[in-house]
Design an enzyme around this catalytic site. Structure first.
Site, PDB file in Angstrom:
ATOM      1  CD  GLU A 109      -2.550  -1.180   2.702  1.00  0.00           C
ATOM      2  OE1 GLU A 109      -2.388  -0.240   3.521  1.00  0.00           O
ATOM      3  OE2 GLU A 109      -3.226  -2.186   2.945  1.00  0.00           O
ATOM      4  CE  LYS A 111       5.452   5.196   6.816  1.00  0.00           C
ATOM      5  NZ  LYS A 111       5.474   6.612   7.101  1.00  0.00           N
ATOM      6  CG  ASP A 113       4.372  12.614   4.898  1.00  0.00           C
ATOM      7  OD1 ASP A 113       4.280  12.269   6.101  1.00  0.00           O
ATOM      8  OD2 ASP A 113       5.275  13.351   4.475  1.00  0.00           O
ATOM      9  NE  ARG A 132       2.063   6.336  16.300  1.00  0.00           N
ATOM     10  CZ  ARG A 132       3.083   6.250  17.135  1.00  0.00           C
ATOM     11  NH1 ARG A 132       3.432   7.292  17.842  1.00  0.00           N
ATOM     12  NH2 ARG A 132       3.726   5.111  17.290  1.00  0.00           N
ATOM     13  CE1 TYR A 219      -2.839   2.221   9.118  1.00  0.00           C
ATOM     14  CE2 TYR A 219      -2.869   4.297   7.933  1.00  0.00           C
ATOM     15  CZ  TYR A 219      -2.564   3.564   9.065  1.00  0.00           C
ATOM     16  OH  TYR A 219      -1.988   4.183  10.135  1.00  0.00           O
ATOM     17  CE  LYS A 307       9.855   7.143   6.036  1.00  0.00           C
ATOM     18  NZ  LYS A 307       9.977   7.139   7.481  1.00  0.00           N
ATOM     19  CB  CYS A 401       6.931  49.717  -2.559  1.00  0.00           C
ATOM     20  SG  CYS A 401       6.246  48.870  -4.000  1.00  0.00           S
ATOM     21  CB  CYS A 404       5.089  52.636  -6.183  1.00  0.00           C
ATOM     22  SG  CYS A 404       4.735  52.258  -4.464  1.00  0.00           S
ATOM     23  CB  CYS A 419       3.665  48.418  -1.271  1.00  0.00           C
ATOM     24  SG  CYS A 419       3.112  49.833  -2.245  1.00  0.00           S
ATOM     25  CB  CYS A 424       1.769  50.242  -5.763  1.00  0.00           C
ATOM     26  SG  CYS A 424       3.191  49.238  -6.157  1.00  0.00           S
TER      27      CYS A 424
HETATM   28  S1  IVH Z   1       0.025   0.249   8.496  1.00  0.00           S
HETATM   29  C1  IVH Z   1       1.529  -0.922  13.074  1.00  0.00           C
HETATM   30  N1  IVH Z   1      -0.527   1.410   6.243  1.00  0.00           N
HETATM   31  O1  IVH Z   1       2.737   5.269   8.592  1.00  0.00           O
HETATM   32  C2  IVH Z   1       1.350   0.214  12.173  1.00  0.00           C
HETATM   33  N2  IVH Z   1       0.478   2.746   7.944  1.00  0.00           N
HETATM   34  O2  IVH Z   1       4.676   3.907  11.176  1.00  0.00           O
HETATM   35  C3  IVH Z   1       0.634  -0.241  10.929  1.00  0.00           C
HETATM   36  N3  IVH Z   1       0.766   5.091   7.331  1.00  0.00           N
HETATM   37  O3  IVH Z   1       2.045   6.861  11.192  1.00  0.00           O
HETATM   38  C4  IVH Z   1       0.578   0.866  10.005  1.00  0.00           C
HETATM   39  N4  IVH Z   1      -0.078   4.941   5.304  1.00  0.00           N
HETATM   40  O4  IVH Z   1      -0.235   6.184  10.170  1.00  0.00           O
HETATM   41  C5  IVH Z   1      -0.004   1.574   7.467  1.00  0.00           C
HETATM   42  N5  IVH Z   1      -1.127   2.290   4.196  1.00  0.00           N
HETATM   43  C6  IVH Z   1      -0.600   2.466   5.412  1.00  0.00           C
HETATM   44  C7  IVH Z   1      -0.127   3.714   5.870  1.00  0.00           C
HETATM   45  C8  IVH Z   1       0.413   3.807   7.151  1.00  0.00           C
HETATM   46  C9  IVH Z   1       0.462   5.755   6.206  1.00  0.00           C
HETATM   47  C10 IVH Z   1       1.421   5.713   8.514  1.00  0.00           C
HETATM   48  C11 IVH Z   1       0.831   5.341   9.824  1.00  0.00           C
HETATM   49  C12 IVH Z   1       1.979   5.541  10.796  1.00  0.00           C
HETATM   50  C13 IVH Z   1       3.167   5.254   9.933  1.00  0.00           C
HETATM   51  C14 IVH Z   1       3.696   3.866  10.208  1.00  0.00           C
END
Ligand code: IVH
Length: 663
Positions: A109, A111, A113, A132, A219, A307, A401, A404, A419, A424
């Site tokens: 999946e 990740k 942000d 969290r 997720y 990552k 400015c 002008c 300004c 202007c």
């Molecule tokens: S699974 C036990 N799936 O990434 C943790 N996490 O350290 C299982 N995150 O802040 C997490 N997308 O919120 C999972 N598709 C995804 C995710 C995801 C973003 C974030 C999660 C956490 C960090 C994981």
């Protein structure tokens, strides 16, 4: 000392009572400010007399991170984090550990942000949403999460209990919009979409959260009663069937090499996604093997995060350009040695404001690290101090400015220098560009290069002048032929038929953006009425605050503006709202009765909102009343509603209904 001890004990007791009323009963007796005052007094005493701090003090429960005001939620299942992988080798090592113990396919999946969120549905209703926090204790953000339109407040097929985890995030486009808006107001900008999402989510006032277009992907199912789920694939399908948003970009993989292929693919494509990702997450698909593997104190053994490397590059600051915006803000832009970054070549980066330049100590001649905020906006992160030669030049705030020459001013409480000269030329060009822009009058082809020439040649000194232009004049400009000139004239001509809210937006009145303009023209249908309406009358309109009302009134009383509007009328511009909202509306046919004091809006505001959505308000409760909205200290209407069995809504439920209905 015993006096102090007694006062602290009393404060602890009173605060606990108020917390209970606020968070559990949803019936606060005092305002947030009064509550904060009590909490501050307690915290101050505890700082002075640390030996008198008790472990059960409300200040301790709130902890260092949570702010007074958001209560703490204990996560029944802690929110863990993930181990990281950075290469195929790391993934293969993970795969070997897994294969030693179990057999399973992988789910890959994205990740996202953003900010992790834990949601609980009881009997199909969303009852809790928490951040969290430290993994064990999170912050209660339920009212805020209720404003996120994609998160259902009710499941389609209720189950007894459902606990899920996911990510709340701010789409890139909203991040850009929000930061632009903040910059225009002279406010600090958010560093990235994650910070913007966190800041928007952790608001004490859910209306602020609601005004930012947050989104979410869920997720993980942590706990479910009343349904059997054995794999991640089933979990995602179940969530989707319930109307819970899931990210569709998942892939079931049978080998770790396939997983790596997925990771590589999205590392390439990440810049084309509408939201930011910082990697991929690889999880075992089957729940059985997950259980067998278990977890360490910090993270599950059955999942790992792949990552992506942060996209940062080094380059050199060649100069600093000052740009004057439409509202007069003078913003510094770094001119960079061109560098390829996250899919494009970057040669300029906004430095946002001079406080930031000073705090980061960015100088002309510096080697700097650049990245793209929200994957879009090029930004200078920091200078590489080791590479300084001593010849670098400090960037100082402007005295005048740059366009002008009038004195630059820094209004109190703002980070921006401005300004303030309304005439202007730089401001004029920006105002014209804004007037013609997509969200405003949408005049195709009238960008900065053209407007600059028109202003420089004295052909346009004001918005109304645009409508006096003829084809020959435009054709005489640089890089303009007869054909493109004809197209411009046609576009200008077409813009005369735009609905009033677009014209109102295009005028660039302070505090009146596209959305507010729409709200206004929902009530005030022609330009003439704006010239006579009072600030008090405007403030009656829901969503219109006193600053907006004042700004409108001063705009429509200003003789130059009125003269310009007259010229627009003479040029044949449409001055009426033609794009009307649908009749009926989502609350069509529903009657509401309001009782008690609402916290987030006045009762008349609530009434306006109901009406705007097609509903009606009544003054007394009867069998035909659909909803009774109950605020603080409700009157007899509340009892009547209970007697008659009319549906009762708390303020939060009412807000949720409004948002669901598109308010
Ligand atoms: S699974 C036990 N799936 O990434 C943790 N996490 O350290 C299982 N995150 O802040 C997490 N997308 O919120 C999972 N598709 C995804 C995710 C995801 C973003 C974030 C999660 C956490 C960090 C994981």
């Amino acid at each position: 000392m015993s006096d102090i001890n007694a006062r602290m004990e009393e404060l602890r007791k009173v605060i606990r009572q108020h917390e209970y009323r606020y968070y559990v009963l949803d019936e606060p007796l005092i305002s947030d400010q009064e509550f904060d005052k009590l909490m501050r007094e307690l915290v101050r005493l505890e700082e002075l007399y640390p030996e008198l701090v008790t472990p059960d003090s409300p200040s301790q429960r709130v902890g260092g991170e949570a702010r007074a005001g958001l209560s703490t939620v204990v996560h029944r299942t802690p929110l863990l984090s993930l181990d990281n992988a950075f290469s195929l080798t790391d993934l293969q090592a993970f795969d070997r550990r897994i294969r030693k113990a179990v057999e399973s396919s992988y789910m890959a999946e994205l990740k996202i942000d953003g900010v992790s969120i834990a949601l609980v549905y009881a009997d199909g209703m969303l009852v809790s949403a928490a951040t969290r926090g430290d993994g064990l204790l999170g912050e209660d953000v339920t009212p805020n999460v209720r404003t996120i339109k994609t998160i259902p407040l009710q499941l389609r097929t209720p189950v007894a209990r459902l606990e899920v985890r996911g990510e709340i995030f701010m789409p890139k486009s909203e991040f850009v919009r929000l930061n632009r808006e903040r910059e225009e107001k002279g406010e600090r900008v958010f560093a990235n979409p994650r910070n913007a999402a966190a800041g928007s989510l952790r608001q004490l006032n859910p209306r602020i959260t609601a005004s930012r277009a947050l989104a979410a992907y869920i997720y993980d199912i942590i706990h479910i009663e009343g349904e059997n789920i054995d794999t991640q694939e089933q979990a995602l399908a179940f969530l989707q069937a319930q109307g819970i948003p899931i990210n569709p970009a998942y892939r079931l993989c049978s080998s770790i090499e396939e997983v790596f292929e997925y990771c590589r693919q999205y590392e390439e494509e990440r810049h084309n996604l509408p939201y930011e990702i910082d990697g991929a997450v690889v999880k075992l698909n089957q729940y059985g093997p997950r259980q067998e593997l278990g977890q360490t104190a910090k993270s599950p053994r059955w999942a790992i995060a792949y990552k992506f490397l942060a996209e940062e590059k080094e380059t050199i600051v060649r100069g600093c350009e000052l740009n004057v915006g439409r509202t007069g803000i003078i913003a510094p832009t770094a001119l960079l040695e061109p560098v390829s970054l996250a899919g494009t070549t970057v040669s300029r980066a906004s430095l946002h404001n001079f406080d930031l330049v000073r705090d980061k100590d960015i100088r002309i001649g510096d080697t700097v690290v650049v990245h793209k905020a929200g994957d879009i906006i090029p930004e200078v992160l920091r200078p590489v101090v080791e590479k300084r030669t001593g010849g670098e030049l400090v960037i100082a705030p402007p005295v005048h400015c740059p366009s002008c020459g009038s004195r630059a001013i820094r209004p109190e409480g703002e980070v921006a220098w401005r300004c303030e000269n309304l005439n202007c030329p730089a401001r004029l060009i920006e105002s014209l560009v804004f007037f013609a822009s997509r969200d405003a009058m949408d005049i195709d082809g009238m960008g900065p290069a053209l407007m600059e020439q028109l202003v420089a040649r004295g052909l346009v000194a004001n918005i109304a002048d645009l409508y006096d232009l003829d084809q020959d004049t435009i054709a005489s400009l640089e890089r303009m032929g007869p054909k493109s000139a004809a197209n411009r004239i046609k576009a200008i001509e077409n813009s005369k038929n735009q609905p009033l809210h677009r014209l109102l937006t295009a005028l660039g009145i302070r505090h009146i953006g596209h959305k507010t303009a729409r709200t206004l023209t929902g009530v005030i249908k022609d330009m003439e009425s704006f010239q006579t309406i009072t600030a008090d009358e405007l403030a009656q309109i829901p969503e219109i605050g006193p600053k907006m009302a004042e700004s409108l009134v001063s705009f429509f009383r200003e003789p130059h503006n009125l003269a310009m509007l007259e010229r627009l009328a003479a040029a044949g511009l449409n001055l009426e709202e033609t794009e009307t909202t649908e009749s009926g509306g989502p609350l069509g046919g529903q009657t509401f009765v309001l009782t008690g004091t609402l916290e987030s809006m006045s009762r008349s505001e609530a009434g306006e909102k109901i009406m705007a959505l097609g509903g009606k308000t009544g003054s007394s409760v009867s069998k035909s009343t659909n909803y009774v909205v109950v605020g603080l200290e409700p009157g007899s209407k509340y009892d009547k509603a209970r007697q008659l069995g009319v549906k009762i809504l708390s303020e939060n439920e009412f807000l949720a209904l409004l948002y669901e209905s598109g308010a």
